[in-house]
Design a protein around this motif. Structure first.
Motif, PDB file in Angstrom:
ATOM      1  N   VAL A 118      11.816   3.530   4.500  1.00 54.21           N
ATOM      2  CA  VAL A 118      10.954   4.386   5.190  1.00 54.21           C
ATOM      3  C   VAL A 118      11.216   4.202   6.600  1.00 54.21           C
ATOM      4  O   VAL A 118      11.152   3.266   6.949  1.00 54.21           O
ATOM      5  CB  VAL A 118       9.436   4.130   4.710  1.00 54.21           C
ATOM      6  CG1 VAL A 118       8.558   5.126   5.708  1.00 54.21           C
ATOM      7  CG2 VAL A 118       9.437   4.456   3.356  1.00 54.21           C
ATOM      8  N   ALA A 133       8.986   9.600   7.600  1.00 54.76           N
ATOM      9  CA  ALA A 133       7.605   9.815   7.548  1.00 54.76           C
ATOM     10  C   ALA A 133       7.269  10.195   8.816  1.00 54.76           C
ATOM     11  O   ALA A 133       7.274   9.733   9.878  1.00 54.76           O
ATOM     12  CB  ALA A 133       6.923   8.769   6.929  1.00 54.76           C
ATOM     13  N   THR A 148       3.158   1.234  14.985  1.00 54.18           N
ATOM     14  CA  THR A 148       1.923   1.049  14.888  1.00 54.18           C
ATOM     15  C   THR A 148       1.281   0.059  15.784  1.00 54.18           C
ATOM     16  O   THR A 148       1.959  -0.964  15.774  1.00 54.18           O
ATOM     17  CB  THR A 148       1.325   1.092  13.425  1.00 54.18           C
ATOM     18  OG1 THR A 148      -0.177   0.933  13.673  1.00 54.18           O
ATOM     19  CG2 THR A 148       1.728  -0.071  12.881  1.00 54.18           C
ATOM     20  N   ILE A 152       3.279  10.063   0.018  1.00 55.20           N
ATOM     21  CA  ILE A 152       4.600   9.043   0.431  1.00 55.20           C
ATOM     22  C   ILE A 152       4.288   7.898  -0.571  1.00 55.20           C
ATOM     23  O   ILE A 152       5.029   7.431  -1.264  1.00 55.20           O
ATOM     24  CB  ILE A 152       4.774   8.852   1.844  1.00 55.20           C
ATOM     25  CG1 ILE A 152       5.233  10.023   2.257  1.00 55.20           C
ATOM     26  CG2 ILE A 152       5.846   7.487   1.852  1.00 55.20           C
ATOM     27  CD1 ILE A 152       5.190   9.786   3.972  1.00 55.20           C
ATOM     28  N   LEU A 153       3.101   7.347  -0.481  1.00 58.48           N
ATOM     29  CA  LEU A 153       2.686   6.235  -1.320  1.00 58.48           C
ATOM     30  C   LEU A 153       2.853   6.268  -2.744  1.00 58.48           C
ATOM     31  O   LEU A 153       3.340   5.466  -3.420  1.00 58.48           O
ATOM     32  CB  LEU A 153       1.369   5.590  -1.045  1.00 58.48           C
ATOM     33  CG  LEU A 153       1.029   5.122   0.372  1.00 58.48           C
ATOM     34  CD1 LEU A 153      -0.440   4.862   0.582  1.00 58.48           C
ATOM     35  CD2 LEU A 153       1.800   3.901   0.814  1.00 58.48           C
ATOM     36  N   ALA A 157       9.491   5.509  10.039  1.00 56.52           N
ATOM     37  CA  ALA A 157       8.271   5.800  10.218  1.00 56.52           C
ATOM     38  C   ALA A 157       7.740   5.250  11.954  1.00 56.52           C
ATOM     39  O   ALA A 157       8.384   4.504  12.389  1.00 56.52           O
ATOM     40  CB  ALA A 157       7.133   5.377   9.432  1.00 56.52           C
ATOM     41  N   ARG A 162      10.282   0.886  11.867  1.00 55.85           N
ATOM     42  CA  ARG A 162       9.466   1.419  12.715  1.00 55.85           C
ATOM     43  C   ARG A 162      10.027   1.985  13.971  1.00 55.85           C
ATOM     44  O   ARG A 162      10.814   1.126  14.502  1.00 55.85           O
ATOM     45  CB  ARG A 162       8.396   0.530  13.021  1.00 55.85           C
ATOM     46  CG  ARG A 162       7.301   0.166  11.831  1.00 55.85           C
ATOM     47  CD  ARG A 162       6.337   1.143  11.533  1.00 55.85           C
ATOM     48  NE  ARG A 162       5.551   0.657  10.396  1.00 55.85           N
ATOM     49  CZ  ARG A 162       4.403   1.498   9.777  1.00 55.85           C
ATOM     50  NH1 ARG A 162       4.094   2.640  10.521  1.00 55.85           N
ATOM     51  NH2 ARG A 162       3.679   0.995   9.048  1.00 55.85           N
ATOM     52  N   SER A 167       4.228  10.588   9.520  1.00 61.18           N
ATOM     53  CA  SER A 167       2.909   9.824   9.811  1.00 61.18           C
ATOM     54  C   SER A 167       3.073   8.749   8.390  1.00 61.18           C
ATOM     55  O   SER A 167       3.626   9.281   7.348  1.00 61.18           O
ATOM     56  CB  SER A 167       1.621  10.604   9.939  1.00 61.18           C
ATOM     57  OG  SER A 167       1.520  11.402   8.694  1.00 61.18           O
ATOM     58  N   PHE A 168       2.628   7.446   8.664  1.00 61.26           N
ATOM     59  CA  PHE A 168       2.433   6.732   7.681  1.00 61.26           C
ATOM     60  C   PHE A 168       1.269   5.678   7.868  1.00 61.26           C
ATOM     61  O   PHE A 168       0.596   5.739   8.991  1.00 61.26           O
ATOM     62  CB  PHE A 168       3.942   5.956   7.649  1.00 61.26           C
ATOM     63  CG  PHE A 168       4.178   5.076   6.287  1.00 61.26           C
ATOM     64  CD1 PHE A 168       3.791   5.982   4.802  1.00 61.26           C
ATOM     65  CD2 PHE A 168       4.676   3.861   6.348  1.00 61.26           C
ATOM     66  CE1 PHE A 168       4.128   5.092   3.921  1.00 61.26           C
ATOM     67  CE2 PHE A 168       4.728   3.248   5.244  1.00 61.26           C
ATOM     68  CZ  PHE A 168       4.336   3.713   3.900  1.00 61.26           C
ATOM     69  N   LEU A 169       1.289   4.745   7.353  1.00 56.09           N
ATOM     70  CA  LEU A 169       0.386   3.565   7.135  1.00 56.09           C
ATOM     71  C   LEU A 169       0.404   3.014   8.831  1.00 56.09           C
ATOM     72  O   LEU A 169       1.377   2.803   9.229  1.00 56.09           O
ATOM     73  CB  LEU A 169       0.604   2.194   6.130  1.00 56.09           C
ATOM     74  CG  LEU A 169       0.294   2.693   4.696  1.00 56.09           C
ATOM     75  CD1 LEU A 169       0.585   1.736   3.799  1.00 56.09           C
ATOM     76  CD2 LEU A 169      -1.116   3.224   4.515  1.00 56.09           C
ATOM     77  N   THR A 227       0.654  10.665   4.026  1.00 54.29           N
ATOM     78  CA  THR A 227       0.831   9.297   3.655  1.00 54.29           C
ATOM     79  C   THR A 227       0.480   8.955   1.995  1.00 54.29           C
ATOM     80  O   THR A 227       1.047   8.053   1.454  1.00 54.29           O
ATOM     81  CB  THR A 227      -0.226   8.295   4.331  1.00 54.29           C
ATOM     82  OG1 THR A 227      -0.004   8.542   5.987  1.00 54.29           O
ATOM     83  CG2 THR A 227      -0.123   6.741   4.177  1.00 54.29           C
ATOM     84  N   ILE A 243      10.201  -0.898   5.743  1.00 49.85           N
ATOM     85  CA  ILE A 243       9.779   0.112   6.756  1.00 49.85           C
ATOM     86  C   ILE A 243      10.486  -0.270   7.907  1.00 49.85           C
ATOM     87  O   ILE A 243      10.006  -1.076   8.475  1.00 49.85           O
ATOM     88  CB  ILE A 243       8.053  -0.094   6.701  1.00 49.85           C
ATOM     89  CG1 ILE A 243       7.438   0.003   5.400  1.00 49.85           C
ATOM     90  CG2 ILE A 243       7.449   1.304   7.387  1.00 49.85           C
ATOM     91  CD1 ILE A 243       7.590   1.265   4.440  1.00 49.85           C
TER      92      ILE A 243
END
Length: 384
Positions: free
Chosen positions: A37, A7, A42, A21-22, A39, A58, A9-11, A18, A56
Motif C-alpha cells: 500500500v 491510497a 501521518t 481498502i481495509l 499512502a 508512506r 487517503s488511509f489510516l 479507507t 504500508i
C-alpha cells in the motif's frame, strides 16, 4: 497475485475510501496475495507498518488546508514510478485517485503495468461546496485524464457509471460495496443506548458520516422540531462546532467505530443522509443491514440502494420540505416504519465483502498480463 494499492487517503483517517481498502486488504490476505500500500504519511506515531499482511509505504505529505487530518502526498511521478518498478506488481489498484493517484496512473502507464481505478469520490462536485466553483472544470479534467489512462475503471453505482460514460470514459464496470451483516444487525439494538440518547422515549433520527461541507449535514436543521423525535449525529469533522451551534438540541456522539457504531446504528428508528455527492453511501447499507429504514437525497449512490415506499424514501435534491415530510411519514407511523425496516434488512442480505472481494479479483485478473494500458481490456475471467 502481487498487487500495489495506491491510497489517496488511509489510516489513521477513517472514511469510505479507507474502509473499502481495509476490506480489500482483509480479502487479499485470506487469499495469500502479496500487497503493497502506497499512502500519504501521518503524524500519528501509533499507525502500524503492516495492515492485514500488507506493507504500508508512506510518502511525505502535508495537511489539507482547513481539514488537518486529511493528508496530501508530496513528490512527483518519478518517486512513485521508482516504488512501482522495485515492487513489480501484477496490477496497480488506484483507490479514489486524484493527487497521489494521478501520479501513480502516469507511473504505471510509463512502466506498462495495468491499473484498476476505483471511482469512489465525486471530488469535482465538491468545488462549489467549498467556495471554489471555478475549479470544478479543472477537477473534472483531472478525473478524466486518470480514468482514460486506467486499464479498467470500477464504479459503485449506476449513477456513477452513467456519469463517467457520459464524459467519454471507456472500460467502465460496476463494482459495488459489501456490508458486514454480522456486525450490522437488528440484534445490536440497545435499549440502554436509546435511553441515553433519547431519555423521554423519542423516536431517534440518526445520521452517520463526516461532518464536512460536502455532506450537507446542516440540512438536517429542518428536522430539529419534528414532534416526538431526537436527532443524533454520529461522526466528526471540520464542521462539528458550527453544526453543534446550528443544531443545539441534537446529540453529537463524535466518531464511533466497531461495535459502538453497530450498536448506535441499530438503535436508530430512522436513518437520514442529506448529501448529494455520494457515489455509493456505505452508511446507508449499514443502516439497512441494521434494520433501519432510510430517507436520503435522490441523487448518486442512494438511487441504487433505497427503494421508494419499500425500504425508505428518496427526496429531490434541495427539497428540504420533502425531506421533512418523508421523515414525518415514517416517524409518525410505527407499522409503516417496521415494514420498511424489515424490507431494508432483507434487501442487503448476501452483499458480503467476500463476494465483492472475489469480483474485484476477477477484474484484477482480467487486466493482469495486458500491459497495453489505455486500450480495451478483455472481459473478466473466472478464477481457477
Amino acid at each position: 497475485m502481487r498487487i500495489a494499492i495506491v491510497a489517496e487517503s488511509f489510516l489513521p483517517l477513517m472514511n469510505g475510501v479507507t474502509h473499502s481498502i481495509l476490506r480489500v486488504l482483509e480479502h487479499l490476505q485470506e487469499r495469500g496475495d502479496e500487497v503493497l500500500v502506497i499512502a500519504p504519511s501521518t503524524q500519528d506515531a501509533d499507525v502500524p507498518a503492516e495492515v492485514y499482511g500488507a506493507y504500508i509505504h508512506r510518502l511525505p505529505s502535508v495537511p489539507l488546508a482547513g481539514y488537518a487530518n486529511v493528508r496530501v502526498a508530496l513528490g512527483g511521478v518519478y518517486r512513485v514510478k521508482r516504488i512501482l518498478a522495485d515492487y513489480a506488481p501484477d496490477v496497480v489498484h488506484l483507490a479514489s485517485p486524484f493527487v497521489l493517484g494521478w501520479r501513480a496512473a502516469q507511473a504505471a502507464h510509463q512502466l506498462g503495468i495495468p491499473t484498476v481505478a476505483i471511482y469512489q469520490t465525486e471530488i469535482p462536485s465538491y468545488a462549489a461546496r467549498y467556495g471554489v466553483p471555478f475549479l470544478e472544470n479543472w477537477a473534472w479534467n483531472r478525473v478524466e485524464q486518470i480514468h482514460l489512462l486506467a486499464s479498467r475503471t470500477l464504479v459503485p453505482s449506476t449513477f456513477a457509471l452513467n456519469q463517467l460514460r457520459g464524459r467519454g470514459i471507456p472500460r467502465v464496470d460496476m463494482w459495488r460495496r459489501g456490508v458486514d451483516t454480522q456486525r450490522f444487525s437488528p440484534e445490536k439494538r440497545d435499549a440502554g443506548w436509546r435511553a441515553s440518547a433519547a431519555p423521554d422515549g423519542e423516536r431517534i433520527i440518526g445520521y452517520v458520516g463526516r461532518l464536512a461541507a460536502e455532506k450537507q449535514v446542516e440540512d438536517l436543521a429542518v428536522l430539529a422540531d419534528v414532534p416526538g423525535t431526537r436527532l443524533v449525529i454520529v461522526g466528526d469533522g471540520p464542521q462539528r462546532a458550527a453544526l453543534q451551534t446550528a443544531l443545539p438540541a441534537a446529540v453529537f456522539t463524535g466518531f464511533l467505530g466497531g461495535e459502538e457504531l453497530a450498536r448506535a446504528v441499530a438503535s436508530f428508528d430512522l436513518f437520514v443522509h442529506p448529501g448529494e455527492f455520494e457515489t455509493f453511501c456505505q452508511t446507508i447499507q449499514e443502516a439497512m443491514a441494521s434494520g433501519v429504514p432510510v430517507v436520503a437525497t435522490g441523487r448518486g449512490g442512494p438511487l441504487d440502494l433505497v427503494e421508494n415506499s419499500r425500504t425508505g424514501w428518496l427526496y429531490e435534491p434541495g427539497d428540504l420540505a420533502g425531506l421533512r415530510a418523508r421523515v414525518m411519514d415514517l416517524t409518525g407511523d410505527d407499522a409503516k416504519r417496521r415494514a420498511f425496516a424489515e424490507a431494508a434488512h432483507a434487501s442487503v442480505q448476501g452483499r458480503t465483502w467476500s463476494v465483492l472481494g472475489d469480483e474485484l479479483i476477477r477484474h484484477y485478473k482480467a487486466v493482469a498480463g495486458h500491459p497495453a494500458v489505455g486500450r480495451p481490456v478483455i472481459e473478466p475471467v473466472e478464477i481457477r
